[in-house]
Design a protein around this motif. Structure first.
Motif, PDB file in Angstrom:
ATOM      1  N   ALA A 170      -3.986   2.956   6.647  1.00  0.00           N
ATOM      2  CA  ALA A 170      -3.768   1.059   6.293  1.00  0.00           C
ATOM      3  C   ALA A 170      -4.353   0.638   6.605  1.00  0.00           C
ATOM      4  O   ALA A 170      -4.789  -0.607   5.962  1.00  0.00           O
ATOM      5  CB  ALA A 170      -2.434   1.507   7.509  1.00  0.00           C
ATOM      6  N   ALA A 222      -4.038  -3.252   4.810  1.00  0.00           N
ATOM      7  CA  ALA A 222      -2.416  -2.881   4.446  1.00  0.00           C
ATOM      8  C   ALA A 222      -1.958  -4.067   5.523  1.00  0.00           C
ATOM      9  O   ALA A 222      -2.416  -3.267   6.690  1.00  0.00           O
ATOM     10  CB  ALA A 222      -1.865  -1.907   4.116  1.00  0.00           C
ATOM     11  N   LEU A 251       0.600   5.549   1.271  1.00  0.00           N
ATOM     12  CA  LEU A 251       0.125   6.227   1.829  1.00  0.00           C
ATOM     13  C   LEU A 251       0.383   7.613   1.208  1.00  0.00           C
ATOM     14  O   LEU A 251       1.595   8.315   1.720  1.00  0.00           O
ATOM     15  CB  LEU A 251       0.232   5.979   3.533  1.00  0.00           C
ATOM     16  CG  LEU A 251      -0.143   5.011   3.453  1.00  0.00           C
ATOM     17  CD1 LEU A 251      -0.054   4.444   4.917  1.00  0.00           C
ATOM     18  CD2 LEU A 251      -1.891   4.495   3.767  1.00  0.00           C
ATOM     19  N   MET A 276       6.357   2.867  10.335  1.00  0.00           N
ATOM     20  CA  MET A 276       5.943   2.856   8.840  1.00  0.00           C
ATOM     21  C   MET A 276       7.791   3.177   8.098  1.00  0.00           C
ATOM     22  O   MET A 276       7.971   4.334   8.685  1.00  0.00           O
ATOM     23  CB  MET A 276       5.105   2.921   8.170  1.00  0.00           C
ATOM     24  CG  MET A 276       3.993   2.516   8.741  1.00  0.00           C
ATOM     25  SD  MET A 276       2.047   3.561   7.873  1.00  0.00           S
ATOM     26  CE  MET A 276       0.611   2.893   8.806  1.00  0.00           C
ATOM     27  N   CYS A 281       0.554  -1.431   0.316  1.00  0.00           N
ATOM     28  CA  CYS A 281       0.459   0.188   0.572  1.00  0.00           C
ATOM     29  C   CYS A 281       0.835   1.223   0.227  1.00  0.00           C
ATOM     30  O   CYS A 281       1.703   1.483   0.646  1.00  0.00           O
ATOM     31  CB  CYS A 281      -0.922  -0.063   0.810  1.00  0.00           C
ATOM     32  SG  CYS A 281      -1.948   1.288   1.296  1.00  0.00           S
ATOM     33  N   PRO A 289       2.774  -0.930   4.535  1.00  0.00           N
ATOM     34  CA  PRO A 289       2.412   0.177   4.494  1.00  0.00           C
ATOM     35  C   PRO A 289       3.860   0.885   4.321  1.00  0.00           C
ATOM     36  O   PRO A 289       4.742   0.926   4.849  1.00  0.00           O
ATOM     37  CB  PRO A 289       1.209   1.187   4.348  1.00  0.00           C
ATOM     38  CG  PRO A 289       1.489   0.299   5.708  1.00  0.00           C
ATOM     39  CD  PRO A 289       2.188  -0.929   5.957  1.00  0.00           C
TER      40      PRO A 289
END
Length: 334
Positions: free
Chosen positions: A200, A205, A13, A227, A11, A208
């Motif tokens: 997320a 996810a 973001l 992350m 994913c 991410p």
């Protein structure tokens, strides 16, 4: 074998202002990067600290710029602010809104009432960006905060990147109320982790990647959420600021723009580069070799962060030219 970045993460973001667009203009490379993620089956979420628009309006604006976006892919700090208020005050409590009608709608959506003027039953103030915020709005909020109302800021970005350059952001208005009240708000958006973790979760996810243009919101928020982050140079952050980044604001990857997601993780990661040789001096990093400026920046970062030295100098004409291109040679930014 080098691993494609989009094979490492499920994913993206994506920040918006300074990352996907500047106001009414899409940033070069953003659309191709997003298309590549979709083609690879990597989820995309647009995560913005700007609380001025509802998610459907944000998605509509993105589509107007030819950026593929659905309403459910948008996460805003207005939503985060409303969720935080819902945890702080009882259901049905009165909230004084400093911001747009879109922010007021989010607050109403979590079961709270809204007003624009102070009264004794105001339990909280929520503040988000609006180009129409005026002295009178801040005066109402000031009175409420001084009377004991809780205070939530959707974000505290001091500036807002636009096609005209950097203009005052919500953080500048928050600073005015801080000065007037002596109080500090609870912050709902980046760099607090909730906006990223909720986006997320909505995307289901597990790995991410945050992509943004600010160290103090995007990268710091990614760090707070546990992350990885890729900083793009299409927005407000300069190479000199990256070299001087404090702990908690140091990205794993550096890129010119979102199109770089089609590259390999190794090509984008900060770290040594074979084309550049760097020696650590007492107060500067001495550079020799030749290659891409962004590769030099990636190579400089670990040494700058480790030794607290953010000034570089070239020992050859080629290296001097690249150091000057990056803007990290004339001033010590420590």
């Amino acid at each position: 074998m080098a691993q494609p970045l989009l094979d490492r993460y499920d994913c993206l973001l994506l920040d918006l202002d300074g990352t996907v667009y500047h106001g009414s203009e899409a940033i070069k490379g953003a659309i191709s990067g997003i298309d590549a993620a979709h083609a690879k089956g990597v989820a995309v979420r647009f995560v913005t600290n700007n609380a001025s628009k509802a998610p459907d309006a944000v998605a509509s604006h993105l589509r107007h710029l030819d950026v593929p976006a659905r309403t459910e892919e948008v996460a805003t700090s207005a939503q985060a602010g409303a969720r935080l208020l819902g945890q702080m005050v009882p259901a049905g409590a009165m909230v004084l809104v400093v911001g747009t009608e879109a922010l007021a709608a989010e607050v109403n959506g979590v079961g709270l009432r809204t007003t624009r003027t102070y009264s004794d039953d105001v339990a909280a103030v929520v503040q988000g960006h609006s180009p129409d915020t005026a002295w009178a709005d801040l005066a109402e909020a000031c009175t409420a905060i001084r009377s004991g109302a809780r205070w939530v800021a959707c974000n505290v970005d001091p500036t807002l990147p636009t096609e005209r350059g950097q203009l005052p952001g919500n953080g500048s208005m928050v600073a005015a109320l801080r000065t007037a009240t002596g109080a500090s708000p609870d912050v709902a958006g980046k760099p607090e982790p909730g906006l990223f973790t909720e986006a997320a979760r909505a995307a289901d996810a597990r790995s991410p990647l945050v992509v943004g243009d600010r160290l103090d919101t995007d990268v710091a928020g990614a760090e707070a959420a546990g992350m990885d982050a890729m900083l793009v140079l299409s927005g407000v952050t300069t190479p000199a600021e990256i070299l001087a980044a404090p702990e908690g604001q140091r990205p794993r990857y550096l890129a010119d723009d979102v199109a770089a997601v089609t590259s390999t993780a190794e090509a984008l990661a900060v770290g040594a580069r074979p084309d550049w040789r760097i020696d650590v001096g007492d107060d500067e990093l001495r550079v020799a070799g030749s290659g891409e400026p962004l590769d030099l920046l990636r190579a400089l970062c670990p040494l700058a962060w480790r030794h607290g030295i953010s000034r570089a100098s070239g020992t050859t004409d080629t290296a001097k030219a690249v150091v000057n291109t990056l803007g990290v040679g004339d001033i010590d930014y420590r």
